[in-house]
Design a protein around this motif. Structure first.
Motif, short mmCIF file in Angstrom:
data_model
loop_
_atom_site.label_atom_id
_atom_site.label_comp_id
_atom_site.label_asym_id
_atom_site.label_seq_id
_atom_site.Cartn_x
_atom_site.Cartn_y
_atom_site.Cartn_z
N LYS A 162 38.04 89.90 164.69
CA LYS A 162 37.46 91.22 164.94
C LYS A 162 37.26 91.96 163.61
O LYS A 162 36.23 92.59 163.38
N GLY A 163 38.27 91.86 162.74
CA GLY A 163 38.15 92.51 161.43
C GLY A 163 36.89 92.03 160.72
O GLY A 163 36.10 92.82 160.21
N ALA A 164 36.69 90.70 160.68
CA ALA A 164 35.53 90.13 160.00
C ALA A 164 34.23 90.57 160.66
O ALA A 164 33.24 90.85 159.98
N ALA B 83 33.54 93.87 159.39
CA ALA B 83 33.18 93.81 157.97
C ALA B 83 31.71 93.41 157.81
O ALA B 83 31.02 93.93 156.94
N ARG B 84 31.24 92.51 158.68
CA ARG B 84 29.83 92.11 158.62
C ARG B 84 28.92 93.31 158.83
O ARG B 84 27.80 93.34 158.38
N ARG B 85 29.43 94.33 159.53
CA ARG B 85 28.62 95.53 159.78
C ARG B 85 29.01 96.68 158.86
O ARG B 85 28.65 97.82 159.11
N GLY B 86 29.77 96.41 157.82
CA GLY B 86 30.03 97.44 156.81
C GLY B 86 31.33 98.21 157.01
O GLY B 86 31.61 99.13 156.26
N MET B 87 32.12 97.86 158.02
CA MET B 87 33.42 98.52 158.17
C MET B 87 34.51 97.50 157.84
O MET B 87 34.72 96.54 158.57
N MET B 88 35.17 97.75 156.72
CA MET B 88 36.08 96.73 156.17
C MET B 88 37.47 96.81 156.81
O MET B 88 38.44 97.17 156.15
N LEU B 89 37.57 96.49 158.07
CA LEU B 89 38.88 96.50 158.73
C LEU B 89 39.77 95.42 158.12
O LEU B 89 39.27 94.43 157.61
N PRO B 90 41.09 95.60 158.19
CA PRO B 90 42.01 94.62 157.58
C PRO B 90 41.72 93.20 158.10
O PRO B 90 41.52 93.02 159.30
N PRO B 91 41.70 92.22 157.19
CA PRO B 91 41.36 90.85 157.59
C PRO B 91 42.56 90.09 158.14
O PRO B 91 42.58 88.87 158.11
N TYR C 287 41.45 94.41 149.97
CA TYR C 287 42.57 93.64 150.50
C TYR C 287 42.97 92.52 149.55
O TYR C 287 42.11 91.92 148.89
N TYR D 40 36.35 89.29 152.22
CA TYR D 40 35.13 90.01 152.59
C TYR D 40 34.10 90.12 151.45
O TYR D 40 33.20 90.92 151.53
N TYR E 112 30.54 90.33 152.30
CA TYR E 112 30.06 91.49 153.07
C TYR E 112 30.12 92.79 152.24
O TYR E 112 29.97 93.87 152.80
N LEU F 100 36.52 103.82 155.90
CA LEU F 100 36.96 102.54 156.48
C LEU F 100 36.40 102.40 157.89
O LEU F 100 35.92 101.35 158.28
#
Lengths: 254, 840
Positions: free
Chosen positions: A66-68, A71-79, B460, B465, B468, B730
């Motif tokens: 889900k994080g990734a 991230a593909r859409r520009g919201m860098m959630l924790p990986p 991170y 990423y 991206y 974020l």
């Protein structure tokens, strides 16, 4: 229960619980028993359902990567969501050593998820699946099945007297185990409110809580839940800190 | 208005252009000394700070340098080359920018000056904004967010290159918030486009003017000399009294209902009364109570931040037209709007800060030569002391505005992305620019790099990423945005104000069949968390009405008229201020000094005297701990006087420690003045026989491991994290009306927080969250100061029963729900009912 040093408490509680209790079973693990359409089932506080007669472990809405996907859409959630979810899954598999694992859809958060899964995580799933059957039920987030992963992808499955599908059916609910809606329930006592993910069942149908660590919840009162259950018989099995708490729907608000 | 002759006016020998002199003469006015001094020094090239009370002609003073300069420039002939804006005026409130336009246009048109003035806010239509970029006005009136938007644009340099003055209104209130941080970064960028630019700050009185003087000029490695200061002392001393009442002043509570008839009498005696309260709940309740006894049907209105904007504008307009006799208001009215002929300010509840009191009293009587009139209405006995302390402070001119503080990291991240949207940036150049803004003067290069990394890929340790990335380094070593959508995303998410998710409240009718109608009046907004606690049929007070909760439909909360005067759910506590350190200090001083009790009402004085007799009153730097049994519980009261937030944090930490020591604490409650903990075991006895050492219990080391452990579970930190996550970019903001329906709308920041904390506890965003929490919600900084102060000064009194000083907080118990980790206990209780049912 072993003493948890404070550093361990930094872990989100399900991850900490998984680490502490993977070797425990039954009541010791804080689980509760229930019956769906005549089939005995165990609700585990880590969020999985175990069917002892068939040796089947069911999890739903893993929403891996889900994080990734964000991230593909520009919201860098924790990986780190995928590794966290898989670690909890590994613990619950270690506890029951099931013959079959059924992942009930929305296994990945988007269609690209399983193809882009990093290799180390892919091999983690491989290790978990070794020596058992693994069924990926397709969900609305990942309708095309999985790429390069062990197991079989299907839209729905009839097995052991139950039907497993991602979205609950509005017409035939008898003996159905489904996910999709991420049920959660709110308990109110003395002006205090506690909201937790839950298994929801009226004895005929069972809705699974979302297993993924970044998957939110939807209240049992939400209109999407309307018509799915006989509310007289509905019980919410809530995921507490270290055990399941079972509360009748009618008694949720005290 | 008389000509004010001061030596400085002659010394600077400033001459106003002819139209100005003529205008002043026609009005029978003369420019004031401070206006001329500011003009002269600004013309000489100084950056300036003007500190003056309300009614001193601050606005005109701030604009005189621009207006005179523009007058001597004259009209721009048509067909001239592009000229950027001349003056930028920035205010914290949209409404203020609009208000100023009106006030400024009047003299400008009367003098016939060749000056164009326009405002630009979130409400300005798109077409007008586009036109403003092509043909900018001479003077642009706007807000910090709009400045950030203008700067994140490719045309920014062209737009700002001719800028001469930046006028910053209400600077004292801007600089202490994250908006101030964002604005300081914006100013640093403007300076690069317009090196000739001068700043003019306008401010109410502050504790430390030098902070602002530095804020107005570039800092960093080669700081400029601080801005010049013109300080206008207050006019006539305000006439403030504490409400003189025969009624019994309550022991506790916040609503002052005992004084309603007396407040009503005052409204009748005055032309227009402004009634300030601290929370929306107080405003609602007071408004309702006033109308219950409003036999003369006086026009009394309500104004607070949750009300519908249209409703607020109507109140403001009626107020300006002198059509109202009274307005009950919260902090939404604190800032400098023009409020017609207010001749009395009533402050209900203690003002919680001396500066806030001064600011609010300034709202009455806009002519600074006449004294403002104000009445304080304390809600309980501690507040009587607090009011007296605030009153002393106002006469003494003491100030307790918060310090400017270190620049927030989430704001930094937002700004970095904005600068990449404007044009590719060189990291070294941007670092130098950012550290020239005073809140970021101490920012390390390492932290800056982490922030850039965060903006690019989330920063991170697990570098997954990279492909991206939102911003990328070019071959020349500059950072640029990866694609135009990123810039669009930035513009939608810009700003530092993160509202709690709010739902519109709509009043609907039940039809004959009992179903709910559509449409109906929109009453305002309520935070989602409040509604989550309601079930259908619950009644609560909002917008001056008792409403029945009917349910939630899409993004609206549906309510109907309740036809009752007695709401079931009383608490709707929006925006409570904690007691300032300064006032707390004053109250402690007052308690310790019986000579000062003479100024207090008899009943309060007697209360303190009995306390002296039964227990004791602590000296100024002493911490008094009382213990006593009551019912089946044992209580411990700590009189810390550090404000509710710090006490709440202390309560969380103390109960953890007491649990370990075997005192079996059950809960606690915190007020602005003290903290009460109750337990199953005899705390007093345990202290006496040494099982509990107060020195150890209150040791500063609780801010170490205990704090860490508690933070893991604290919902407050999650709320702080949510703000940081939104501001830093974020996660995306939820835009009202634009949400997708259903549950996929957004991802829960609580879950993100848990994952991040488990896997990368040193992440920059967790750093930012902890820093915010230390000063904000948890007030850890203040708690730390207190623990250091009381070391070796703890006095314990073991009593047989409750002391007079303890009564107020004892009455709060049960009123507030017990916070803490008892969540699973609630589930347990519910589950046991099921078991009981099964066994029966």
């Amino acid at each position: 229960m072993p003493f948890a040093p404070w550093k361990d408490r930094r872990l989100m509680h399900r991850l900490g619980l998984a680490a502490r209790t993977a070797t425990l079973t039954g009541r010791e693990a804080g689980s509760e028993e229930t019956v769906v359409h005549g089939v005995a089932a165990v609700c585990d506080p880590l969020g999985a359902l175990y069917l002892p007669d068939a040796g089947v472990l069911v999890v739903s809405d893993l929403h891996l990567e889900k994080g990734a996907a964000f991230a593909r859409r520009g919201m860098m959630l924790p990986p780190y969501d995928t590794i966290a979810t898989l670690n909890i899954l590994a613990a619950v598999i270690a506890r029951y050593d099931p013959r079959t694992v059924i992942s009930l859809g929305d296994n990945f958060h988007d269609r690209k998820g399983s193809a882009h899964l990093p290799d180390d995580l892919r091999s983690l799933i491989g290790a978990m699946a070794r020596g058992r059957d693994w069924i990926w039920i397709n969900g609305n987030h990942d309708p095309d099945g999985t790429t390069d992963l062990p197991g079989t992808s299907v839209d729905e499955l009839l097995y052991g007297g139950l039907v497993f599908r991602h979205e609950p059916s509005l017409t035939v609910g008898k003996g159905e185990v489904a996910g999709h809606l991420h049920p959660s329930a709110t308990v109110r006592r003395r002006e205090k409110y506690v909201r937790r993910p839950c298994f929801a069942t009226d004895g005929l149908r069972l809705l699974m809580p979302a297993f993924g660590v970044l998957a939110g919840g939807l209240d049992l009162n939400h209109k999407a839940m309307h018509g799915l259950f006989d509310r007289q018989a509905l019980v919410a099995h809530l995921l507490g800190h270290d055990r399941i708490y079972s509360v009748r729907y009618a008694n949720l608000l005290g | 208005m008389d000509l004010v002759e001061t030596p400085s006016a002659g010394r600077d020998a400033v001459s106003l252009p002819r139209p100005f002199l003529k205008w002043f003469a026609e009005k029978g006015w003369a420019p004031r000394a401070h206006q001329l001094e500011l003009l002269a020094r600004a013309q000489a090239g100084e950056n300036m700070l003007l500190i003056a009370p309300t009614g001193a002609g601050k606005t005109l003073a701030g604009f005189l340098p621009s207006l005179t300069d523009l007058t001597s420039r004259g009209k721009i002939p048509p067909g001239s080359a592009f000229i950027g804006i001349h003056t930028l005026y920035i205010s914290p409130l949209k409404a203020l920018a609009v208000d100023i336009e009106r006030n400024l246009m009047k003299p400008v048109s009367e003098m016939g000056l060749p000056v164009t003035i326009e405002n630009r806010t979130g409400d300005t239509p798109q077409a007008k904004r586009q036109r403003q970029k092509l043909t900018p006005p001479d003077i642009l009136l706007t807000t910090p967010e709009q400045v950030a938007l203008l700067l994140a644009n490719k045309e920014a340099e062209r737009f700002f290159k001719d800028l001469k003055y930046v006028v910053l209104d209400e600077l004292h209130s801007l600089v202490t918030s994250k908006r101030g941080h964002l604005l300081s970064l914006g100013l640093a960028r403007i300076r690069r486009h317009a090196p000739q630019m001068q700043t003019i700050g306008l401010s109410a009185t502050v504790a430390d003017p030098m902070d602002l003087q530095r804020w107005l000029v570039p800092q960093g490695e080669h700081p400029s000399p601080p801005a010049g200061l013109v300080h206008v002392q207050g006019g006539a001393a305000p006439d403030i009294t504490i409400l003189d009442t025969d009624k019994r002043i309550p022991w506790s509570g916040h609503v002052s209902t005992y004084a309603i008839p007396e407040v009503y009498e005052e409204i009748r005696r005055h032309k227009t009364t402004l009634i300030f309260v601290n929370t929306r709940f107080q405003a609602e309740l007071l408004f309702q109570e006033l109308w219950t006894i409003n036999e003369d049907n006086l026009p009394i209105a309500l104004h607070h931040g949750s009300l519908d904007a249209g409703q607020r504008r109507r109140v403001e307009a009626a107020m300006a037209a002198n059509k109202l006799r009274a307005v009950v208001a919260t902090s939404t009215l604190d800032l400098g709007l023009d409020w017609g002929d207010v001749d009395l300010v009533v402050h209900v509840g203690a003002p919680k800060g001396a500066s806030r009191l001064a600011q609010r009293i300034g709202r009455s009587n806009h002519r600074m030569d006449e004294p403002s009139k104000a009445i304080l209405v304390p809600a309980n006995r501690f507040e009587v002391m607090e009011c007296q302390a605030a009153l002393d402070a106002n006469y003494l001119g003491a100030q307790d505005t918060p310090p400017v503080g270190e620049g927030a990291l989430d704001v930094l991240a937002q700004h970095i992305l904005g600068m990449a949207c404007a044009e590719p940036f060189d990291p070294l150049e941007l670092y130098e620019e950012i550290t020239s803004a005073s809140p970021y003067a101490e920012l390390s290069w390492e932290m800056f790099e982490r922030a850039v990394d965060f903006v690019a890929t989330g920063g991170y340790a697990l570098r997954s990423y990279e492909r991206y990335a939102k911003i990328r380094k070019t071959q020349e070593g500059r950072w640029r945005v990866s694609n135009p959508q990123i810039a669009q995303q930035y513009r939608l998410n810009l700003g530092t104000i993160v509202e709690a998710t709010e739902l519109n409240v709509r009043l609907v009718k039940r039809n004959a069949k009992g179903t709910l109608g559509r449409g109906g009046l929109s009453l305002g907004k309520v935070e989602e968390y409040f509604l989550e606690q309601l079930v259908q049929g619950d009644t609560f007070l909002f917008a001056g009405k008792v409403l029945r909760f009917e349910g939630i439909r899409e993004n609206e909360c549906l309510v109907s008229n309740a036809f009752t005067m007695d709401p079931k759910i009383p608490a709707y506590a929006g925006g409570k201020f904690p007691l300032t350190t300064y006032l707390a200090d004053q109250v402690r001083g007052m308690l310790a000094d019986p000579k000062r009790w003479q100024s207090l009402p008899d009943q309060v004085r007697e209360w303190l005297e009995i306390q002296q007799d039964r227990s004791m009153l602590p000296s100024k730097d002493e911490l008094l701990i009382e213990t006593f049994p009551r019912g089946k519980r044992f209580f411990m009261i700590a009189y810390c006087f550090e404000g509710r937030l710090a006490h709440q944090t202390l309560g969380m930490l103390l109960t953890r420690r007491m649990e370990r020591l075997g005192a079996r604490p059950l809960g606690f409650v915190a007020t602005d003045y003290s903290l009460a903990v109750w337990a199953l075991n005899d705390i007093g006895g345990m202290i006496d026989d040494g099982r509990i050492s107060l020195t150890d219990l209150f040791d500063e080391d609780m801010l170490g491991d205990d704090l860490e452990a508690w933070l893991d579970e604290s919902y407050m930190l999650k709320r702080t994290f949510r703000n940081c996550a939104v501001i830093s970019g974020l996660i995306e903001r939820r835009h009202p009306g634009k949400e997708k329906t259903g549950r996929q709308v957004t991802v829960s920041t609580d879950l993100i927080y848990d994952v991040l904390r488990s896997h990368e506890p040193d992440h920059i965003l967790l750093d930012a969250t902890r820093r915010d929490a230390a000063s904000g919600l948890l007030d850890i900084g203040r708690l730390g100061d207190m623990l250091a102060r009381i070391k070796g000064h703890i006095t314990h009194r073991d009593l047989d029963h409750v002391s007079p000083l303890a009564v107020p907080i004892m009455l709060e118990i049960g009123r507030e729900s017990v916070p803490g980790e008892a969540q699973d206990a609630v589930l347990q209780e519910a589950a046991e009912e099921l078991i009981a049912e099964a066994l029966s």
